[in-house]
Design a protein around this motif. Structure first.
Motif, PDB file in Angstrom:
ATOM      1  N   GLY A   1       0.828  -1.198   0.000  1.00 41.35           N
ATOM      2  CA  GLY A   1       0.000   0.000   0.000  1.00 41.35           C
ATOM      3  C   GLY A   1       0.860   1.244   0.000  1.00 41.35           C
ATOM      4  N   VAL A   2       0.284   2.322  -0.473  1.00 44.09           N
ATOM      5  CA  VAL A   2       0.978   3.599  -0.489  1.00 44.09           C
ATOM      6  C   VAL A   2       0.013   4.663   0.018  1.00 44.09           C
ATOM      7  N   LEU A   3       0.437   5.381   1.034  1.00 40.81           N
ATOM      8  CA  LEU A   3      -0.320   6.523   1.518  1.00 40.81           C
ATOM      9  C   LEU A   3       0.297   7.747   0.843  1.00 40.81           C
ATOM     10  N   SER A   4      -0.304   8.146  -0.258  1.00 38.67           N
ATOM     11  CA  SER A   4       0.247   9.241  -1.069  1.00 38.67           C
ATOM     12  C   SER A   4       0.252  10.550  -0.297  1.00 38.67           C
ATOM     13  N   GLY A   5       1.387  11.234  -0.340  1.00 41.30           N
ATOM     14  CA  GLY A   5       1.500  12.532   0.295  1.00 41.30           C
ATOM     15  C   GLY A   5       1.242  12.522   1.783  1.00 41.30           C
ATOM     16  N   GLU A   6       1.532  11.429   2.464  1.00 44.61           N
ATOM     17  CA  GLU A   6       1.229  11.273   3.891  1.00 44.61           C
ATOM     18  C   GLU A   6       2.000  12.255   4.776  1.00 44.61           C
ATOM     19  N   PHE A   7       3.204  12.615   4.361  1.00 43.40           N
ATOM     20  CA  PHE A   7       4.033  13.514   5.154  1.00 43.40           C
ATOM     21  C   PHE A   7       4.427  14.732   4.322  1.00 43.40           C
ATOM     22  N   PHE A   8       4.521  15.878   4.974  1.00 43.40           N
ATOM     23  CA  PHE A   8       5.040  17.093   4.344  1.00 43.40           C
ATOM     24  C   PHE A   8       6.391  17.355   4.977  1.00 43.40           C
ATOM     25  N   LEU A   9       7.447  17.060   4.231  1.00 41.81           N
ATOM     26  CA  LEU A   9       8.807  17.126   4.747  1.00 41.81           C
ATOM     27  C   LEU A   9       9.662  18.023   3.867  1.00 41.81           C
ATOM     28  N   HIS A  10      10.276  19.003   4.465  1.00 40.70           N
ATOM     29  CA  HIS A  10      11.235  19.846   3.762  1.00 40.70           C
ATOM     30  C   HIS A  10      10.646  20.454   2.492  1.00 40.70           C
ATOM     31  N   GLY A  11       9.387  20.919   2.616  1.00 41.40           N
ATOM     32  CA  GLY A  11       8.755  21.643   1.520  1.00 41.40           C
ATOM     33  C   GLY A  11       8.094  20.790   0.464  1.00 41.40           C
ATOM     34  N   ARG A  12       7.991  19.469   0.694  1.00 35.56           N
ATOM     35  CA  ARG A  12       7.306  18.646  -0.304  1.00 35.56           C
ATOM     36  C   ARG A  12       6.564  17.485   0.371  1.00 35.56           C
ATOM     37  N   TYR A  13       5.565  16.989  -0.357  1.00 31.55           N
ATOM     38  CA  TYR A  13       4.797  15.853   0.136  1.00 31.55           C
ATOM     39  C   TYR A  13       5.539  14.561  -0.188  1.00 31.55           C
ATOM     40  N   VAL A  14       5.540  13.641   0.790  1.00 30.98           N
ATOM     41  CA  VAL A  14       6.266  12.381   0.655  1.00 30.98           C
ATOM     42  C   VAL A  14       5.308  11.235   0.955  1.00 30.98           C
ATOM     43  N   ASP A  15       5.375  10.195   0.132  1.00 30.57           N
ATOM     44  CA  ASP A  15       4.549   9.009   0.330  1.00 30.57           C
ATOM     45  C   ASP A  15       5.069   8.154   1.484  1.00 30.57           C
ATOM     46  N   ASP A  16       4.143   7.470   2.156  1.00 31.31           N
ATOM     47  CA  ASP A  16       4.462   6.472   3.164  1.00 31.31           C
ATOM     48  C   ASP A  16       4.134   5.126   2.527  1.00 31.31           C
ATOM     49  N   VAL A  17       5.146   4.296   2.321  1.00 32.32           N
ATOM     50  CA  VAL A  17       4.986   3.027   1.610  1.00 32.32           C
ATOM     51  C   VAL A  17       4.900   1.898   2.634  1.00 32.32           C
ATOM     52  N   LEU A  18       3.850   1.109   2.540  1.00 26.44           N
ATOM     53  CA  LEU A  18       3.653  -0.027   3.415  1.00 26.44           C
ATOM     54  C   LEU A  18       4.174  -1.268   2.712  1.00 26.44           C
ATOM     55  N   MET A  19       5.064  -2.014   3.370  1.00 24.76           N
ATOM     56  CA  MET A  19       5.629  -3.219   2.793  1.00 24.76           C
ATOM     57  C   MET A  19       5.449  -4.370   3.779  1.00 24.76           C
ATOM     58  N   GLY A  20       5.351  -5.572   3.270  1.00 27.90           N
ATOM     59  CA  GLY A  20       5.200  -6.725   4.143  1.00 27.90           C
ATOM     60  C   GLY A  20       5.603  -8.003   3.437  1.00 27.90           C
ATOM     61  N   ARG A  21       5.691  -9.050   4.221  1.00 30.77           N
ATOM     62  CA  ARG A  21       5.995 -10.370   3.676  1.00 30.77           C
ATOM     63  C   ARG A  21       5.519 -11.455   4.622  1.00 30.77           C
ATOM     64  N   SER A  22       5.321 -12.616   4.074  1.00 31.65           N
ATOM     65  CA  SER A  22       4.982 -13.792   4.860  1.00 31.65           C
ATOM     66  C   SER A  22       6.238 -14.299   5.539  1.00 31.65           C
ATOM     67  N   LEU A  23       6.051 -14.930   6.681  1.00 33.18           N
ATOM     68  CA  LEU A  23       7.165 -15.572   7.371  1.00 33.18           C
ATOM     69  C   LEU A  23       7.072 -17.094   7.270  1.00 33.18           C
ATOM     70  N   ALA A  24       6.159 -17.571   6.416  1.00 29.00           N
ATOM     71  CA  ALA A  24       6.013 -19.007   6.217  1.00 29.00           C
ATOM     72  C   ALA A  24       7.307 -19.564   5.611  1.00 29.00           C
ATOM     73  N   PRO A  25       7.686 -20.762   6.038  1.00 29.48           N
ATOM     74  CA  PRO A  25       8.936 -21.359   5.500  1.00 29.48           C
ATOM     75  C   PRO A  25       8.851 -21.641   4.018  1.00 29.48           C
TER      76      PRO A  25
END
Length: 185
Positions: free
Chosen positions: A161-185
């Motif tokens: 998932g991507v939360l577009s423009g979630e943060f306003f940092l240093h004069g610009r909007y920055v996305d918050d990227v959600l990443m994940g994975r399974s831990l199944a063997p």
């Protein structure tokens, strides 16, 4: 003219209360606009450990090092140093979410970068999450943090998932990227 530090081996262990000063220094020295959403820490510094950031939530990478002179000769100042840390916690206190662990912080000392410390910490966090009974692991990373995103992807994390423009940092909007994975063997 400067000495260099060579990494010989990296091991990972649980953090100890005695690591607080070294981890606080590492955290401050690795602060960067590439990953930080909080302002640069300023003195007086908050404690590294507190009721939300407990030693048992952290894994620490220690590196056996050997310092050498410019000529390449050992200078006798080798030893073991903290090279990085990773914070692994349940993402929520909910029982229905207890099967997930979340990485909420990863830092590698500048002198240890490029030697596999970050990858070693990620793998150790996945192993620890499995040991704790989790079958899934997640993290959040700023969209412009290309090096971290590449490392996570190479270890099996996928963008979920991507939360577009979630943060306003240093004069610009920055996305918050959600990443994940399974831990199944």
């Amino acid at each position: 003219m400067s000495a260099t530090t060579t990494l010989h081996s990296v091991s990972v262990r649980p953090a100890l209360p005695a690591d607080e000063e070294a981890l606080g220094e590492l955290d401050r020295s690795t602060w960067s606009t590439l990953h930080a959403v909080m302002p640069r820490p300023q003195p007086p510094y908050d404690p590294f450990f507190d009721e939300r950031h407990r030693p048992e939530d952290f894994l620490v990478a220690e590196a056996a090092t050997e310092a050498t002179t410019e000529a390449g000769a050992p200078d006798g100042s080798g030893g073991t140093r903290i090279a990085g840390y990773i914070r692994l916690v349940p993402p929520t206190p909910l029982a229905c979410n207890a099967h997930v662990r979340q990485i909420q912080g990863l830092a590698v000392a500048a002198w240890a970068r490029g030697a596999g410390v970050g990858r070693t910490l990620l793998r150790a966090a996945c192993a620890e999450a499995r040991r704790q009974g989790a079958n899934r692991i997640t993290l959040r990373v700023l969209g412009h943090n290309t090096p971290a995103r590449a490392l996570y992807a190479s270890e099996g994390f996928a963008v979920e998932g991507v939360l577009s423009g979630e943060f306003f940092l240093h004069g610009r909007y920055v996305d918050d990227v959600l990443m994940g994975r399974s831990l199944a063997p």
